[in-house]
Design an enzyme around this catalytic site. Structure first.
Site, PDB file in Angstrom:
ATOM      1  CG  ASP A 114      46.004  38.311  34.410  1.00 20.69           C
ATOM      2  OD1 ASP A 114      46.125  39.554  34.930  1.00 20.69           O
ATOM      3  OD2 ASP A 114      45.142  37.629  34.739  1.00 20.69           O
ATOM      4  CG  ASP A 223      40.687  37.243  35.476  1.00 19.62           C
ATOM      5  OD1 ASP A 223      40.682  38.496  36.090  1.00 19.62           O
ATOM      6  OD2 ASP A 223      39.888  37.125  34.530  1.00 19.62           O
ATOM      7  CD  GLU A 290      60.976  33.312  42.295  1.00 14.94           C
ATOM      8  OE1 GLU A 290      61.569  34.353  42.004  1.00 14.94           O
ATOM      9  OE2 GLU A 290      60.606  32.359  41.187  1.00 14.94           O
ATOM     10  CG  HIS A 361      42.431  45.479  34.038  1.00 21.59           C
ATOM     11  ND1 HIS A 361      42.901  44.699  35.306  1.00 21.59           N
ATOM     12  CD2 HIS A 361      41.731  44.204  33.405  1.00 21.59           C
ATOM     13  CE1 HIS A 361      42.463  43.413  35.477  1.00 21.59           C
ATOM     14  NE2 HIS A 361      41.673  43.146  34.334  1.00 21.59           N
ATOM     15  CG  ASP A 362      38.200  44.338  35.581  1.00 22.98           C
ATOM     16  OD1 ASP A 362      38.311  44.495  33.912  1.00 22.98           O
ATOM     17  OD2 ASP A 362      38.407  43.252  35.990  1.00 22.98           O
TER      18      ASP A 362
HETATM   19  C1  LIG Z   1      36.425  39.100  38.175  1.00 20.92           C
HETATM   20  C2  LIG Z   1      36.284  39.377  36.758  1.00 20.92           C
HETATM   21  O1  LIG Z   1      35.485  39.504  36.217  1.00 20.92           O
HETATM   22  N1  LIG Z   1      37.640  38.839  36.127  1.00 20.92           N
HETATM   23  C3  LIG Z   1      37.644  38.631  34.819  1.00 20.92           C
HETATM   24  C4  LIG Z   1      37.060  37.401  34.523  1.00 20.92           C
HETATM   25  O2  LIG Z   1      37.039  37.129  33.007  1.00 20.92           O
HETATM   26  C5  LIG Z   1      36.528  38.151  32.305  1.00 20.92           C
HETATM   27  C6  LIG Z   1      36.171  37.963  31.234  1.00 20.92           C
HETATM   28  O3  LIG Z   1      37.046  37.337  30.369  1.00 20.92           O
HETATM   29  C7  LIG Z   1      37.153  39.519  32.608  1.00 20.92           C
HETATM   30  O4  LIG Z   1      36.986  40.482  31.902  1.00 20.92           O
HETATM   31  C8  LIG Z   1      37.415  39.926  34.083  1.00 20.92           C
HETATM   32  O5  LIG Z   1      38.403  41.065  34.143  1.00 20.92           O
END
Ligand SMILES: CC(=O)N[C@H]1CO[C@H](CO)[C@@H](O)[C@@H]1O
Ligand SMILES: *[C@@H]1O[C@H](CO)[C@@H](O)[C@H](O)[C@H]1NC(C)=O
Ligand SMILES: *[C@@H]1O[C@H](CO)[C@@H](O)[C@H](O)[C@H]1NC(C)=O
Ligand SMILES: *[C@@H]1O[C@H](CO)[C@@H](O)[C@H](O)[C@H]1NC(C)=O
Ligand SMILES: *[C@@H]1O[C@H](CO)[C@@H](O)[C@H](O)[C@H]1NC(C)=O
Ligand SMILES: *[C@@H]1O[C@H](CO)[C@@H](O)[C@H](O)[C@H]1NC(C)=O
Ligand SMILES: *[C@@H]1O[C@H](CO)[C@@H](O)[C@H](O)[C@H]1NC(C)=O
Ligand SMILES: *[C@@H]1O[C@H](CO)[C@@H](O)[C@H](O)[C@H]1NC(C)=O
Ligand SMILES: *[C@@H]1O[C@H](CO)[C@@H](O)[C@H](O)[C@H]1NC(C)=O
Ligand SMILES: *[C@@H]1O[C@H](CO)[C@@H](O)[C@H](O)[C@H]1NC(C)=O
Ligand SMILES: CC(=O)N[C@H]1CO[C@H](CO)[C@@H](O)[C@@H]1O
Length: 611
Positions: A114, A223, A290, A361-362
């Site tokens: 990540d 992210d 790669e 995870h969200d």
């Molecule tokens: C889309 C989103 O909100 N991604 C991440 C961005 O950063 C926040 C806070 O650090 C994360 O919780 C999110 O998953």
């Protein structure tokens, strides 16, 4: 002479797969805190992951992608990074990481990390030096003076530089005493946003990528990519412009939904950064042979997301298509699911790689969003559609959301509500509870005698990996059987055809001339149905079941013809068909050049051995 030629051919073939692996990769998302605890502290760790790598390999996983493992004070579950080049202590050491990478390589699996580029944690050295204006860190973050204002009684006071609101509620600006200015944080207060308008920051972040690429990681998932840039004050007389009100029903000024985010989201500069990172990753095509994958996360509309793929002149990344998460639910019909799939395939620029994400995870778990009855169907669709498939840990066994009380809540998004009654509406903890390895204490996740970092979901004694491995009919066996077919030519390269035969019957075929075809059938209805696929002219008539979902009466290896296929209620089936016609004699046309070379040489060498 024979041996060197053979070795050369093998090397060429391997190189080709190192360049193409990502186009059909099955990627498994690991949430390290919840996967496996090796040292009994109640929190998952790197050695726990390493211990379970053989399981993932057996399951058919090509690459693991780990949620952040970098040093962090954990105000936001590791998304508040204080040092991009070291490992968070509770997960282990850099040596543990190197070992994980090595073991993973040994098993033929790749490791994707990540990358959280939108902000650092406030306890990072960069931030600390920026607060004291120490070069070169002075402009690493977005700093601004407050604005003078007068209240209703005519009293002067200072207010933040703009009306911008953080995702986690309240002003996105936080005053910092030492610097005497406000810094921007689009997420929690402890996460100051990096200033991408600084060339030094741009270079620093590229070097972070190089640090991990040099170690041998196979790429990154990036992210919160659409929040990298905010409006440039130079375009607004030196001020950060207020965002207009959204008019969203029920939203109050502290809510993120209160504003239209025209100055803080999806700015065009973001795309250039992605293309620049692509160039950094491409340096490794030469040095390591790669291709490095880059998957971007952006909750934006389709047209904007598509631009992450790249342009005519710049290569980009694979934007995560969350349409399975956002646009499909328990009530979706076969017509709607087909539409969602077709829409992505239609808008995706030709020659690019699609991707299908069933959970992360969200988001609430798939079994909760789509219903337990659709777990096999959704897993199968993601795995048989063209492109990259991403499975969030636990979805392969159909884990459900766990219950997390207010007292046990960890997610800042929920904590910030300060509402012990309604917090759960914002909480992502239920979908982050520990993995269910077996029916023993703590679901086999941890041997701690104390509490695990989040409580284990209450159904772990019935829904767990060991139980599902022990029975023939399980989500796990179905998943594994489908995954095993991903290396077939049909699923690698076959043409896609999706059909909704009715509101409740979805049929997906992947056909390649000269090869066995693949046919996925999903019955969303609560009644058994018998279907006739003679209208699919190119599909060969003879079919064999290669994967049979938990609700299906047809067993694996059953053979039948396409004119009459009995499908149980809520059943997902994967079939292999006979050879699809229309190919040339040898089918060699469809082999890549290096593979062809290998076959020719191998044939020669075998002949030579026996002559
Ligand atoms: C889309 C989103 O909100 N991604 C991440 C961005 O950063 C926040 C806070 O650090 C994360 O919780 C999110 O998953
Ligand atoms: C848990 O396992 C770790 C590693 O094997 C061990 O060091 C620890 O003593 C165990 N704890 C308990 C309570 O059994
Ligand atoms: C890496 O794995 C190989 C076997 O795959 C082993 O020989 C080597 O010692 C390992 N190296 C490290 C640093 O663990
Ligand atoms: C705000 O007011 C203070 C004191 O009156 C003054 O020193 C400062 O320059 C003002 N700031 C702005 C941005 O106008
Ligand atoms: C303005 O003055 C009134 C009366 O003294 C008081 O009730 C109110 O709280 C004041 N408003 C602010 C913003 O201080
Ligand atoms: C970082 O932010 C948190 C609030 O999220 C605060 O409690 C902490 O004191 C801050 N640390 C520093 C070094 O600014
Ligand atoms: C913003 O300002 C920069 C220079 O400061 C300029 O290059 C850019 O075109 C401007 N953008 C807009 C949208 O006006
Ligand atoms: C994009 O990537 C492809 C495949 O790696 C390569 O052939 C092509 O030259 C690249 N295009 C640009 C503009 O870099
Ligand atoms: C939660 O914690 C509070 C304060 O420690 C305690 O009074 C309460 O009983 C706890 N509630 C539950 C459900 O455990
Ligand atoms: C199906 O056939 C395969 C290979 O022919 C065999 O290994 C497997 O055991 C069979 N499975 C069932 C459920 O009969
Ligand atoms: C979360 C997200 O980005 N979802 C988008 C995925 O793609 C569909 C279109 O197929 C959009 O409607 C979603 O908004």
């Amino acid at each position: 002479m024979r041996l060197p030629i053979l070795l050369l051919a093998v090397a060429t073939a391997a190189a080709a797969s190192d360049l193409d692996w990502w186009k059909t990769a099955l990627v498994y998302q690991i949430y390290p805190r919840s996967f496996k605890d090796s040292n009994g502290d109640g929190t998952g760790d790197l050695n726990g992951i390493t211990e379970k790598l053989p399981y993932l390999q057996e399951t058919g996983i090509d690459a693991i992608w780990m949620s952040p493992i970098y040093r962090s004070p954990n105000y936001d579950s590791g998304y508040d990074i204080t040092d991009y080049r070291s490992i968070q202590e509770e997960y282990g050491t850099m040596e543990d990481f190197d070992r994980l990478l090595n073991v993973s390589r040994g098993l033929g699996m790749r490791v994707v990390l990540d990358f959280v580029p939108n902000h650092t944690g406030n306890e990072s050295e960069w931030f600390s030096k920026s607060t004291t204006r120490t070069s070169p860190y002075t402009d690493y973050y977005v700093w601004a003076d407050g604005l003078n204002a007068t209240d209703e009684n005519g009293t002067l006071y200072e207010k933040p530089p703009s009306n911008w609101v953080s995702t986690f509620r309240g002003s996105a600006w936080q005053y910092h005493q030492v610097r005497g200015q406000y810094y921007l944080h689009q997420f929690v207060i402890g996460q100051p946003d990096l200033n991408y308008r600084s060339d030094v920051v741009q270079e620093e972040m590229k070097n972070v990528l190089r640090f991990w690429l040099d170690k041998g990681v196979s790429g990154f998932r990036v992210d919160a990519i659409n929040r990298l840039y905010e409006a440039d004050p130079r375009n607004f007389s030196g001020l950060y412009p207020d965002e207009p009100l959204s008019g969203a029903e029920g939203a109050v000024p502290d809510d993120y939904e209160y504003l239209q985010h025209i100055y803080t989201e999806n700015l065009f500069e973001t795309y250039d950064v992605v293309y620049d990172w692509r160039d950094v990753l491409d340096e490794y095509i030469t040095s390591q042979g790669e291709y490095k994958i880059m998957m971007t996360e952006a909750y934006a509309d389709l047209q904007l997301m598509i631009r992450y793929y790249g342009t005519k002149t710049r290569n980009g990344s694979i934007p995560f298509n969350f349409s399975f998460l956002g646009d499909i639910n328990k009530d979706s019909t076969a017509w709607e699911i087909k539409t969602v799939i077709d829409k992505w395939m239609t808008y995706m620029p030709s020659g690019n790689v699609a991707n299908w994400v069933n959970g992360n995870h969200d988001q609430s778990r798939m079994a909760n969003r789509q219903g337990v009855d659709r777990v096999d169907a959704m897993n199968m669709l993601a795995l048989i559609l063209p492109g990259v498939a991403i499975t969030y840990q636990g979805e392969e066994i159909g884990m459900t959301d766990g219950y997390v009380s207010w007292n046990d809540t960890q997610d800042p998004q929920a904590c910030n509500t300060n509402d012990p009654v309604n917090y759960y509406k914002k909480s992502r903890d239920p979908n982050r509870t520990p993995y269910h390895w077996d029916g023993s204490a703590n679901a086999g996740f941890s041997n701690t005698t104390g509490a695990t970092w989040l409580p284990v979901a209450s159904n772990y004694q019935t829904v767990n990996l060991a139980a599902q491995m022990a029975t023939q009919k399980s989500h796990y066996h179905f998943y594994k059987d489908v995954a095993a077919q991903r290396k077939t030519p049909a699923l690698q390269e076959g043409d896609l055809d999706t059909r909704a035969l009715s509101e409740s019957l979805l049929v997906v075929t992947r056909l390649l001339p000269g090869e066995a075809g693949m046919l996925g059938v999903v019955n969303l209805a609560a009644e058994a149905q018998t279907i006739d696929l003679t209208s699919l002219k190119i599909l060969p008539s003879d079919l064999e079941v290669v994967a049979s979902g938990v609700n299906c009466a047809l067993e694996k290896n059953a053979t039948l013809t396409k004119s009459s296929i009995p499908v149980s209620a809520h059943c997902a089936l994967l079939f292999r068909s006979g050879i699809v016609g229309g190919g040339n004699a040898a089918g060699a046309h469809y082999l890549s050049l290096p593979l062809l070379v290998l076959l020719v040489v191998a044939t020669y060498s075998i002949t030579a051995c026996f002559s």
